[in-house]
Design an enzyme around this catalytic site. Structure first.
Site, PDB file in Angstrom:
ATOM      1  N   GLY A  60       0.801  -1.218   0.000  1.00  0.00           N
ATOM      2  CA  GLY A  60       0.000   0.000   0.000  1.00  0.00           C
ATOM      3  C   GLY A  60       0.829   1.261   0.000  1.00  0.00           C
ATOM      4  CG  ASP A 114       6.870  -2.863   9.422  1.00  0.00           C
ATOM      5  OD1 ASP A 114       6.226  -3.866   9.096  1.00  0.00           O
ATOM      6  OD2 ASP A 114       6.728  -1.754   8.866  1.00  0.00           O
ATOM      7  CG  HIS A 223       0.554   2.178   8.207  1.00  0.00           C
ATOM      8  ND1 HIS A 223       1.660   2.839   8.697  1.00  0.00           N
ATOM      9  CD2 HIS A 223       1.020   1.113   7.505  1.00  0.00           C
ATOM     10  CE1 HIS A 223       2.750   2.187   8.317  1.00  0.00           C
ATOM     11  NE2 HIS A 223       2.396   1.148   7.596  1.00  0.00           N
ATOM     12  CG  ASP A 413     -12.278  21.773 -21.013  1.00  0.00           C
ATOM     13  OD1 ASP A 413     -13.104  22.635 -21.322  1.00  0.00           O
ATOM     14  OD2 ASP A 413     -11.122  21.730 -21.468  1.00  0.00           O
ATOM     15  CG  ASP A 415     -11.480  25.488 -20.797  1.00  0.00           C
ATOM     16  OD1 ASP A 415     -12.400  25.085 -21.542  1.00  0.00           O
ATOM     17  OD2 ASP A 415     -10.274  25.387 -21.099  1.00  0.00           O
ATOM     18  CB  THR A 459      -9.721  23.915 -29.111  1.00  0.00           C
ATOM     19  OG1 THR A 459      -9.086  22.705 -28.687  1.00  0.00           O
ATOM     20  CG2 THR A 459     -10.176  23.766 -30.555  1.00  0.00           C
ATOM     21  CG  LEU A 512     -15.770  28.238 -32.665  1.00  0.00           C
ATOM     22  CD1 LEU A 512     -15.461  28.967 -33.969  1.00  0.00           C
ATOM     23  CD2 LEU A 512     -14.827  28.729 -31.592  1.00  0.00           C
ATOM     24  CG  ASP A 572     -20.516  24.367 -29.245  1.00  0.00           C
ATOM     25  OD1 ASP A 572     -19.918  23.409 -28.753  1.00  0.00           O
ATOM     26  OD2 ASP A 572     -19.947  25.396 -29.659  1.00  0.00           O
ATOM     27  N   PRO A 573     -21.375  25.658 -26.199  1.00  0.00           N
ATOM     28  CG  PRO A 573     -19.851  24.922 -24.593  1.00  0.00           C
ATOM     29  CD  PRO A 573     -20.923  24.431 -25.507  1.00  0.00           C
TER      30      PRO A 573
END
Length: 591
Positions: A60, A114, A223, A413, A415, A459, A512, A572-573
């Site tokens: 772990g 241990d 732990h 997303d 933004d 983009t 767009l 569409d934003p």
């Protein structure tokens, strides 16, 4: 914070070890005993004898322990169940797998289970005639000297440094007592404090003891045990680092286990407890470094950052400082020594490579300057009118941002709105500073394109910048003497054609472009800017009924996209934002 996990019966440790060996040549697995050892360290393997290093503990904490088996680090480990010590038999099996005439150093974290099991294995190995030394790692400073006087400090991040540095010492041919001394010196001169936003989830177990939504803990172990300070509300990383550094630096006398001076050679490790992103850990590393340098005048001699010793998916990080000056003259040399251990996820650098950071400054370079086109195009514009139109567009973007962001949170997303606002803020600043050449039709738009490219990103920023750059070229080639709606009309078509060279998006693809192409087509059909703006709005509205074919929205499930069906659908934003911008520009221009 999600605590979902894949279904599991909890039996994942042995397959993990096999997977590790499958991807790391040179490792051998004793599957029954959950032991991993370095093949070259096995008796009779042909390698020159050296002191071998054996470690291990509960699973772990990956990549600790198995991820530190490699040349220049550990030779073998025994892996227990999750958060449970391996048995004495397992540990003895690991010791036998790499038995060496030069002896074996056992490295164990300072936890009761241990210490008992590794200690018993050490005694059995000694009884069998083997030369054995044991070093227990304790570097946690969350519990003070008084409260922890009997049990000592817990083993945390310094475990990794002991694995690496003692492993290098053994590779240099030091004798067992010398390697043990190096390991103990690292322990004695290391201090760690950890923080977490919550406890981790154990595969196959129900999540328990979740902190409140606004709570976090300083002094977390590895732990799932509680921290020593429960705090609220949730902090920023700089805020929590401000709380952690005084503890690890020993400003509290009860926690002053190690002293650090500006003149000391200090090693800094910022460790991901398993649930933080690489981006956040890198950010935390810089925050810690800047605090050390500016507030305490400590410039780390070496800095490492990443996932080294974890609490499964614990959403937190630890700060480990080691005073290499006090630990010994060869400590930095051993730290720099290369290793094949996969858990030491640092690129090898020799000591000279680090010299550039000796003053505490990261090498930086000035940004590339845009080589502006200074050739005027002859298409004159009125500066004040141009600026007024731009400001109107910026104001409209700010107005529609919440709606656009909400749409994009569902369909992308999240933004899109903030990206547009960022572009608007940068343009507003440029207008106020009179740094836009708005008296020239082409140069003004070229300047806008550069600013959009720098400030928006993503983009949409790229698409806007390409279109604007091509628009400026079209205006330059228009042959007009004055910037008018007719100039824009002629340039808009060639700009759209240029944009289509770099995107597959077309009307109907839910982008767009569904607002931009109707605007350009209507404008070039001679119907005027107002009709063109209306066409852009209608195009954006039509996206409510479209399936996304390109962009991030194309990956979103239809269930998510149907959240606004009662309002006619989810538009569409990007198209909504552009349509609003175009409407504001046209209105401000008097159409």
């Amino acid at each position: 914070m999600s605590h979902k996990q894949f279904k599991s019966d909890g039996n994942i440790v042995a397959p993990y070890l096999l997977g590790l060996a499958r991807s790391n040549p040179g490792l051998t697995v004793i599957e029954h005993d959950r032991v991993v050892f370095r093949t070259a360290s096995a008796p009779g393997a042909g390698s020159p004898p050296k002191v071998t290093l054996v470690s291990g503990g509960g699973s772990g904490h990956e990549p600790t322990h198995a991820g530190f088996v490699g040349e220049g680090a550990l030779d073998a480990i025994a892996a227990g169940a999750i958060f449970a010590s391996p048995s004495t038999k397992q540990i003895f099996s690991a010791i036998k797998a790499v038995e060496s005439p030069k002896g074996t150093l056992i490295i164990v974290k300072n936890y009761t289970g241990d210490i008992i099991h590794f200690g018993l294995a050490a005694e059995r190995a000694k009884a069998a005639g083997m030369n054995i030394e044991l070093v227990a790692v304790g570097d946690d400073v969350s519990v003070g000297k008084k409260k922890g006087s009997l049990v000592g400090r817990r083993g945390l991040g310094a475990t990794v440094l002991v694995h690496k540095i003692a492993g290098a010492a053994a590779a240099h041919g030091l004798e067992l007592a010398e390697v043990a001394k190096v390991a103990q010196s690292v322990v004695d001169n290391s201090a760690t404090i950890a923080v977490s936003l919550d406890h981790c989830t154990v595969p196959g177990h129900k999540m328990e003891n979740i902190l409140g939504a606004g709570e976090y803990e300083i002094g977390m172990g590895i732990h799932n045990e509680p921290g020593t300070q429960k705090c609220s509300p949730l902090p920023s990383i700089p805020e929590v680092v401000e709380k952690m550094l005084p503890l690890v630096l020993g400003e509290d006398e009860d926690r002053a286990f190690v002293k650090f001076e500006p003149s000391d050679d200090v090693v800094l490790m910022v460790n991901n407890m398993g649930g933080m992103s690489n981006l956040e850990i890198g950010y935390a590393t810089e925050v810690v470094s800047e605090h050390l340098i500016k507030k305490y005048h400590i410039v780390p001699k070496r800095t490492i950052s990443g996932t080294f010793i974890t609490a499964l998916n614990g959403p937190g990080f630890g700060i480990t400082l080691m005073n290499a000056s006090k630990a010994g003259s060869d400590i930095i040399k051993f730290f720099d020594y290369p290793t094949t251990a996969s858990g030491w996820n640092q690129t090898y650098h020799n000591s000279r490579d680090w010299d550039v950071l000796a003053e505490g400054k990261v090498p930086t370079a000035p940004p590339l300057k845009h080589l502006k086109n200074h050739k005027r195009c002859g298409v004159k514009a009125d500066y004040d009118t141009f600026a007024k139109i731009l400001k109107a567009g910026i104001a409209r973007i700010n107005e529609v941002e919440p709606k656009v962001t909400w749409y994009d949170t569902i369909a992308g997303d999240g933004d899109c709105g903030t990206t547009l606002v960022s572009g608007g803020e940068a343009l507003s600043k440029a207008i106020d500073e009179h740094s836009l050449r708005l008296e020239d039709g082409a140069l003004g738009i070229e300047d806008i394109a550069y600013i959009v490219e720098d400030s928006m990103g993503g983009t949409s920023g790229g698409l806007y910048s390409i279109y604007l750059s091509a628009l400026a070229k079209g205006i330059r080639e228009s042959g007009d003497s004055q910037l008018t709606a007719n100039t824009f009309k002629k340039a808009s078509k060639s700009a759209l054609d240029a944009l289509y060279k770099y995107t597959r998006a077309r009307p109907g693809f839910r982008t767009l472009i569904d607002a931009l192409e109707p605007f350009v087509k209507t404008l070039n059909a001679g119907e005027g800017p107002r009709a063109a703006a209306k066409a852009a709005y209608d195009g954006a509205e039509k996206t409510k009924k479209m399936d996304a074919l390109v962009g991030r929205a194309s990956y979103v499930s239809k269930e998510e996209m149907s959240k606004l069906d009662d309002e006619g659908g989810l538009p569409d934003p990007g198209a909504v934002g552009l349509a609003a911008l175009l409407d504001a520009l046209v209105t401000a221009a008097g159409y």
